[in-house]
Design a protein around this motif. Structure first.
Motif, PDB file in Angstrom:
ATOM      1  N   LYS A  29       0.819  -1.212   0.000  1.00 19.17           N
ATOM      2  CA  LYS A  29       0.000   0.000   0.000  1.00 19.17           C
ATOM      3  C   LYS A  29       0.857   1.269   0.000  1.00 19.17           C
ATOM      4  O   LYS A  29       0.523   2.241  -0.672  1.00 19.17           O
ATOM      5  CB  LYS A  29      -0.953   0.006   1.201  1.00 19.17           C
ATOM      6  CG  LYS A  29      -2.109  -0.961   1.067  1.00 19.17           C
ATOM      7  CD  LYS A  29      -3.068  -0.820   2.240  1.00 19.17           C
ATOM      8  CE  LYS A  29      -4.291  -1.710   2.065  1.00 19.17           C
ATOM      9  NZ  LYS A  29      -5.246  -1.570   3.183  1.00 19.17           N
ATOM     10  N   VAL A  30       1.929   1.274   0.771  1.00 18.71           N
ATOM     11  CA  VAL A  30       2.738   2.495   0.834  1.00 18.71           C
ATOM     12  C   VAL A  30       3.438   2.764  -0.490  1.00 18.71           C
ATOM     13  O   VAL A  30       3.691   3.920  -0.850  1.00 18.71           O
ATOM     14  CB  VAL A  30       3.773   2.432   1.984  1.00 18.71           C
ATOM     15  CG1 VAL A  30       3.066   2.382   3.333  1.00 18.71           C
ATOM     16  CG2 VAL A  30       4.726   1.255   1.825  1.00 18.71           C
ATOM     17  N   GLU A  31       3.753   1.707  -1.235  1.00 18.95           N
ATOM     18  CA  GLU A  31       4.393   1.884  -2.537  1.00 18.95           C
ATOM     19  C   GLU A  31       3.413   2.486  -3.533  1.00 18.95           C
ATOM     20  O   GLU A  31       3.717   3.462  -4.214  1.00 18.95           O
ATOM     21  CB  GLU A  31       4.909   0.538  -3.042  1.00 18.95           C
ATOM     22  CG  GLU A  31       5.573   0.582  -4.407  1.00 18.95           C
ATOM     23  CD  GLU A  31       6.039  -0.788  -4.859  1.00 18.95           C
ATOM     24  OE1 GLU A  31       5.575  -1.255  -5.922  1.00 18.95           O
ATOM     25  OE2 GLU A  31       6.864  -1.395  -4.135  1.00 18.95           O
ATOM     26  N   VAL A  32       2.223   1.891  -3.606  1.00 20.98           N
ATOM     27  CA  VAL A  32       1.197   2.409  -4.513  1.00 20.98           C
ATOM     28  C   VAL A  32       0.780   3.813  -4.091  1.00 20.98           C
ATOM     29  O   VAL A  32       0.661   4.723  -4.919  1.00 20.98           O
ATOM     30  CB  VAL A  32      -0.032   1.486  -4.537  1.00 20.98           C
ATOM     31  CG1 VAL A  32      -1.114   2.062  -5.458  1.00 20.98           C
ATOM     32  CG2 VAL A  32       0.358   0.094  -4.985  1.00 20.98           C
ATOM     33  N   GLY A  33       0.566   3.988  -2.785  1.00 17.92           N
ATOM     34  CA  GLY A  33       0.151   5.287  -2.280  1.00 17.92           C
ATOM     35  C   GLY A  33       1.157   6.365  -2.612  1.00 17.92           C
ATOM     36  O   GLY A  33       0.795   7.479  -3.008  1.00 17.92           O
ATOM     37  N   GLY A  34       2.438   6.063  -2.462  1.00 16.39           N
ATOM     38  CA  GLY A  34       3.466   7.042  -2.776  1.00 16.39           C
ATOM     39  C   GLY A  34       3.412   7.470  -4.230  1.00 16.39           C
ATOM     40  O   GLY A  34       3.540   8.659  -4.553  1.00 16.39           O
ATOM     41  N   GLU A  35       3.192   6.509  -5.123  1.00 16.18           N
ATOM     42  CA  GLU A  35       3.112   6.832  -6.549  1.00 16.18           C
ATOM     43  C   GLU A  35       1.913   7.724  -6.854  1.00 16.18           C
ATOM     44  O   GLU A  35       2.023   8.715  -7.585  1.00 16.18           O
ATOM     45  CB  GLU A  35       3.015   5.541  -7.364  1.00 16.18           C
ATOM     46  CG  GLU A  35       4.268   4.684  -7.311  1.00 16.18           C
ATOM     47  CD  GLU A  35       4.074   3.338  -7.980  1.00 16.18           C
ATOM     48  OE1 GLU A  35       2.948   3.080  -8.489  1.00 16.18           O
ATOM     49  OE2 GLU A  35       5.022   2.531  -7.981  1.00 16.18           O
ATOM     50  N   ARG A  36       0.753   7.380  -6.286  1.00 16.01           N
ATOM     51  CA  ARG A  36      -0.466   8.142  -6.571  1.00 16.01           C
ATOM     52  C   ARG A  36      -0.381   9.552  -5.991  1.00 16.01           C
ATOM     53  O   ARG A  36      -0.814  10.525  -6.620  1.00 16.01           O
ATOM     54  CB  ARG A  36      -1.675   7.419  -5.988  1.00 16.01           C
ATOM     55  CG  ARG A  36      -1.963   6.109  -6.626  1.00 16.01           C
ATOM     56  CD  ARG A  36      -2.637   6.238  -8.007  1.00 16.01           C
ATOM     57  NE  ARG A  36      -2.243   5.142  -8.878  1.00 16.01           N
ATOM     58  CZ  ARG A  36      -2.615   3.872  -8.716  1.00 16.01           C
ATOM     59  NH1 ARG A  36      -3.397   3.538  -7.725  1.00 16.01           N
ATOM     60  NH2 ARG A  36      -2.197   2.951  -9.563  1.00 16.01           N
ATOM     61  N   LEU A  37       0.135   9.674  -4.797  1.00 13.15           N
ATOM     62  CA  LEU A  37       0.197  10.988  -4.158  1.00 13.15           C
ATOM     63  C   LEU A  37       1.216  11.888  -4.838  1.00 13.15           C
ATOM     64  O   LEU A  37       0.998  13.093  -4.976  1.00 13.15           O
ATOM     65  CB  LEU A  37       0.526  10.828  -2.673  1.00 13.15           C
ATOM     66  CG  LEU A  37      -0.519  10.034  -1.863  1.00 13.15           C
ATOM     67  CD1 LEU A  37      -0.009   9.773  -0.455  1.00 13.15           C
ATOM     68  CD2 LEU A  37      -1.854  10.767  -1.831  1.00 13.15           C
ATOM     69  N   THR A  38       2.313  11.309  -5.299  1.00 14.48           N
ATOM     70  CA  THR A  38       3.302  12.085  -6.045  1.00 14.48           C
ATOM     71  C   THR A  38       2.734  12.540  -7.373  1.00 14.48           C
ATOM     72  O   THR A  38       2.991  13.668  -7.828  1.00 14.48           O
ATOM     73  CB  THR A  38       4.581  11.263  -6.263  1.00 14.48           C
ATOM     74  OG1 THR A  38       5.148  10.930  -4.983  1.00 14.48           O
ATOM     75  CG2 THR A  38       5.603  12.033  -7.069  1.00 14.48           C
TER      76      THR A  38
END
Length: 246
Positions: free
Chosen positions: A85-94
Motif C-alpha cells: 500500500k505504501v508503494e502504490v500510495g506514494g506513486e499516486r500521491l506524487t
C-alpha cells in the motif's frame, strides 16, 4: 519559504482564504504528517493532504492491496492488487502533487518502533482498526507531545476526534472493548470512508494552519443513515493510565 508559480496556481483557493492565506500555506508546506494505516480513513485523508500541499507525508502500513479494499480505499486501483500500500500510495500521491515529499514505511507500528516512526512529525492521523495499535499510537503521541487525529468507522457511522495532552484517547476508551467490531466483521458502506477520511484531513489542516477550532477534546459522531452529526465533550480521566499526572 517561497512558492513556485506552479504552487501559487495550485494552492490559489487556499491562498485567498483569510484563515489560511500565505502564512497558513507555508505552514502546510513545512509540515510533516504521519498517516498510520492507508485504509478506509488513511487513503482519502492522504489524497486531500497531498492536494492541500502538506509538505511531507509519512505513510506507515505493512499491508498490501486486496480486492476487498477497493470498495472504499480510493487511493488504489484493480491493477494494484498484492502491491504494498505504501508503494502504490506514494506513486499516486506524487502524481497528484509532485511538491509533496513521501516517506514510505512498509512496517507495522508497534510499541518498539512507534517513537522512531513518529519522530519529527507535526501531526499524526490514526486510521487503524484495532484498539491495541490505537493505544500504542496514543501513548507515543502523549509522550512526544504530538497532536493526534483519531478516526474510526463501521457499518454506517464514523467518528473523528483530536487529542493533544489531556484528555487522550485512553480517556475515551480506557480498555479494549470485549465486543470490539471491525469493518471485516460487520461491514461498512464505502462512501463513509470518504466522509470520515476527509474529516480527518480537515482536522489535520486546521491544526497545521492554526485555522478555526479543531476537535480537541471533542468527539464528532457522524450517522450516515440519518445524515446527522453530533459532537460530545471528552472529559479527562484523572486515573487514565496514559495521560494522568501524578
Amino acid at each position: 519559504m517561497t512558492f513556485s508559480d506552479d504552487e501559487i496556481e495550485r494552492y490559489a483557493r487556499h491562498l485567498m482564504l483569510a484563515e489560511v492565506g500565505g502564512p497558513g500555506q507555508q505552514r502546510l508546506k513545512a509540515a510533516r504528517v504521519a498517516l498510520i494505516g492507508l485504509g478506509g480513513i488513511g487513503a482519502p485523508a492522504s489524497l486531500y493532504l497531498a492536494a492541500a500541499g502538506a509538505g511531507t507525508l509519512r505513510l506507515i502500513d505493512d499491508d498490501a492491496v486486496s480486492l476487498s479494499n477497493l470498495q472504499r480505499q480510493i487511493l488504489f486501483q484493480t491493477p494494484d492488487l498484492d502491491r504494498p500500500k505504501v508503494e502504490v500510495g506514494g506513486e499516486r500521491l506524487t502524481a497528484l502533487n509532485p511538491h509533496v515529499q513521501i516517506e514510505s514505511r512498509p512496517v507495522r507500528l508497534s510499541g518498539e518502533n512507534a517513537a522512531n516512526l513518529l519522530a519529527d512529525c507535526d501531526v499524526v492521523i490514526d486510521g487503524t482498526d484495532d484498539f491495541e495499535t490505537r493505544f500504542i499510537v496514543n501513548a507515543a503521541c502523549v509522550d512526544a507531545g504530538l497532536p493526534l487525529v483519531s478516526a474510526a468507522l463501521g457499518r454506517w457511522s464514523g467518528q473523528v476526534s483530536v487529542f493533544s495532552g489531556q484528555p487522550c484517547y485512553r480517556c475515551l476508551v480506557p480498555e479494549i472493548p470485549p465486543d470490539a467490531e471491525t469493518c471485516a466483521r460487520v461491514g461498512v458502506v464505502g462512501a463513509l470512508a470518504g466522509v470520515i477520511g476527509a474529516m480527518a484531513a480537515m482536522e489535520a489542516i486546521k491544526l497545521i494552519t492554526q485555522a478555526g477550532d479543531p476537535l480537541t477534546g471533542r468527539l464528532l459522531i457522524y450517522d450516515g443513515l440519518m445524515a446527522t452529526t453530533r459532537a460530545v465533550v471528552i472529559p479527562a480521566d484523572p486515573h487514565c493510565p496514559t495521560c494522568a499526572v501524578g
